[in-house]
Enzyme design. Structure first.
Site, mmCIF file in Angstrom:
data_model
loop_
_atom_site.group_PDB
_atom_site.id
_atom_site.type_symbol
_atom_site.label_atom_id
_atom_site.label_comp_id
_atom_site.label_asym_id
_atom_site.label_seq_id
_atom_site.Cartn_x
_atom_site.Cartn_y
_atom_site.Cartn_z
ATOM 1 C CD GLU A 277 2.904 -5.434 13.755
ATOM 2 O OE1 GLU A 277 2.669 -6.654 13.746
ATOM 3 O OE2 GLU A 277 2.121 -4.585 14.201
ATOM 4 C CD GLU B 108 -1.773 -8.901 -18.664
ATOM 5 O OE1 GLU B 108 -2.440 -9.833 -19.106
ATOM 6 O OE2 GLU B 108 -0.598 -9.027 -18.263
ATOM 7 N N GLY C 293 5.730 1.376 -18.170
ATOM 8 C CA GLY C 293 5.285 0.277 -19.011
ATOM 9 C C GLY C 293 4.279 -0.646 -18.344
ATOM 10 C CD GLU D 240 11.217 4.557 5.226
ATOM 11 O OE1 GLU D 240 12.192 5.052 4.617
ATOM 12 O OE2 GLU D 240 10.300 3.952 4.645
#
Length: 185
Positions: A137, A37, A114, A95
């Site tokens: 936003e 996964e 991982g 930013e």
């Protein structure tokens, strides 16, 4: 020794705004099968921005998954079709409000091997010029500057504790000392 895992099947089990979660079945080197996964990430950049006074530009912002504020170097995700160096220029301005015409590519790191394919490209921005920032936003952050030595000390005291910033500061120190080469862009 062969360590390669061969993908047998793949299923996207979740698609979000920019992340997706996959569940694959792989064949292991010994022939057995196992599930994997992982998160598919579009990639990101991190910027080590030095003011003309050799102060490092930092940000303080709340990170929801960890449930707390962090002090970190500027960073952001790569938009589809966007080159990492363009993302770096865009994110620094958005930013922090800083622009730079002097950029050095330092390297790429894989922070979450991982469970994710995320990779972060690191850039040094120098000779900064302050402009007006253009936050996305829903983005809230405070811009800070600290002398480089103080920022390095913040890693040792745990004030800076995210892996992206720690790697970036390590590579910046190596570059500035001549132990690491960068590539001008």
């Amino acid at each position: 020794m062969n360590l390669l895992e061969k993908q047998l099947s793949s299923e996207r089990v979740y698609q979000g705004g920019f992340l997706s979660v996959h569940k694959d079945m792989v064949e292991l080197p010994d022939g057995r099968q196992a599930p994997r996964e992982y998160i598919v990430h579009p990639g990101a950049v991190a910027i080590l921005a030095l003011t003309p006074r050799q102060e490092l530009v930092l940000e303080r912002q709340f990170r929801y998954p960890a449930g707390r504020e962090f002090i970190e170097i500027p960073a952001g995700k790569i938009d589809p079709g966007e080159a990492p160096e363009i993302t770096a220029r865009r994110e620094l301005l958005e930013e922090t409000g800083y622009r730079s015409d002097k950029w050095i590519y330092l390297g790429t790191a894989h922070p979450c091997i991982g469970y994710s394919n995320e990779k972060i490209s690191y850039y040094l921005a120098q000779e900064l010029v302050l402009s007006e920032r253009q936050l996305d936003e829903g983005e809230f952050l405070e811009v800070l500057t600290r002398p480089l030595d103080a920022a390095m000390e913040m890693v040792l005291t745990g004030e800076i504790c995210d892996s992206k910033s720690i790697v970036g500061l390590h590579w910046l120190a190596a570059y500035l000392s001549g132990r690491m080469r960068g590539v001008p862009i």
